[in-house]
Scaffold this motif. Structure first.
Motif, short mmCIF file in Angstrom:
data_model
loop_
_atom_site.label_atom_id
_atom_site.label_comp_id
_atom_site.label_asym_id
_atom_site.label_seq_id
_atom_site.Cartn_x
_atom_site.Cartn_y
_atom_site.Cartn_z
N LEU A 52 -2.95 -2.31 9.90
CA LEU A 52 -4.02 -2.68 8.97
C LEU A 52 -4.17 -4.19 8.80
N PRO A 53 -3.09 -4.95 8.66
CA PRO A 53 -3.27 -6.40 8.61
C PRO A 53 -3.88 -6.97 9.89
N VAL A 54 -3.53 -6.40 11.04
CA VAL A 54 -4.11 -6.87 12.30
C VAL A 54 -5.61 -6.58 12.33
N LEU A 55 -6.00 -5.38 11.90
CA LEU A 55 -7.44 -5.07 11.84
C LEU A 55 -8.16 -6.03 10.91
N LEU A 81 -0.18 3.38 -0.78
CA LEU A 81 -0.14 2.13 -0.02
C LEU A 81 -1.33 2.04 0.93
N MET A 82 -1.64 3.12 1.65
CA MET A 82 -2.78 3.11 2.56
C MET A 82 -4.08 2.86 1.79
N GLN A 83 -4.20 3.47 0.62
CA GLN A 83 -5.39 3.26 -0.21
C GLN A 83 -5.52 1.80 -0.61
N GLN A 84 -4.42 1.20 -1.05
CA GLN A 84 -4.45 -0.21 -1.45
C GLN A 84 -4.78 -1.12 -0.27
N ALA A 86 -6.53 -0.31 2.43
CA ALA A 86 -7.94 -0.12 2.77
C ALA A 86 -8.85 -0.83 1.76
N GLU A 87 -8.50 -0.77 0.51
CA GLU A 87 -9.29 -1.47 -0.52
C GLU A 87 -9.26 -2.97 -0.28
N THR A 88 -8.11 -3.50 0.10
CA THR A 88 -7.98 -4.93 0.37
C THR A 88 -8.88 -5.32 1.54
#
Length: 92
Positions: A52-55, A81-84, A86-88
């Motif tokens: 997610l950070p790479v995306l 964690l995945m929700q947070q 994705a929101e970020t």
């Protein structure tokens, strides 16, 4: 036809993934995807970047690419964690 590519994540160098995406965009690729594996399948000793950070970094560094995970397995990452994460991404 739309064409996508898979960015390299089995590395310690996030710049490699970002440069790959920039180059793909310059060559007319439509989308970049990444694996969500914690390590390359069959080799837990090899390193893998967090997807997610790479995306997020790819999204910031490019203009026209669609981005996404090949799979986003809830069982690997805790749901909250995945929700947070994705929101970020939505704030970038």
């Amino acid at each position: 036809m739309k064409v996508g590519a898979v960015a390299p994540l089995f590395t310690r160098d996030a710049r490699r993934s970002i440069d790959f995406a920039i180059s793909a965009e310059e060559q007319g690729i439509d989308a970049i995807f990444v694996y969500d594996h914690l390590y390359p399948l069959g080799d837990p000793s090899r390193f893998a970047l967090s997807w997610l950070p790479v995306l997020s970094a790819i999204g910031e560094a490019t203009i026209s690419l669609s981005i996404g995970p090949l799979v986003a397995r809830i069982g690997v990452t805790p749901t909250r964690l995945m929700q947070q994460q994705a929101e970020t991404m939505n704030y970038l």
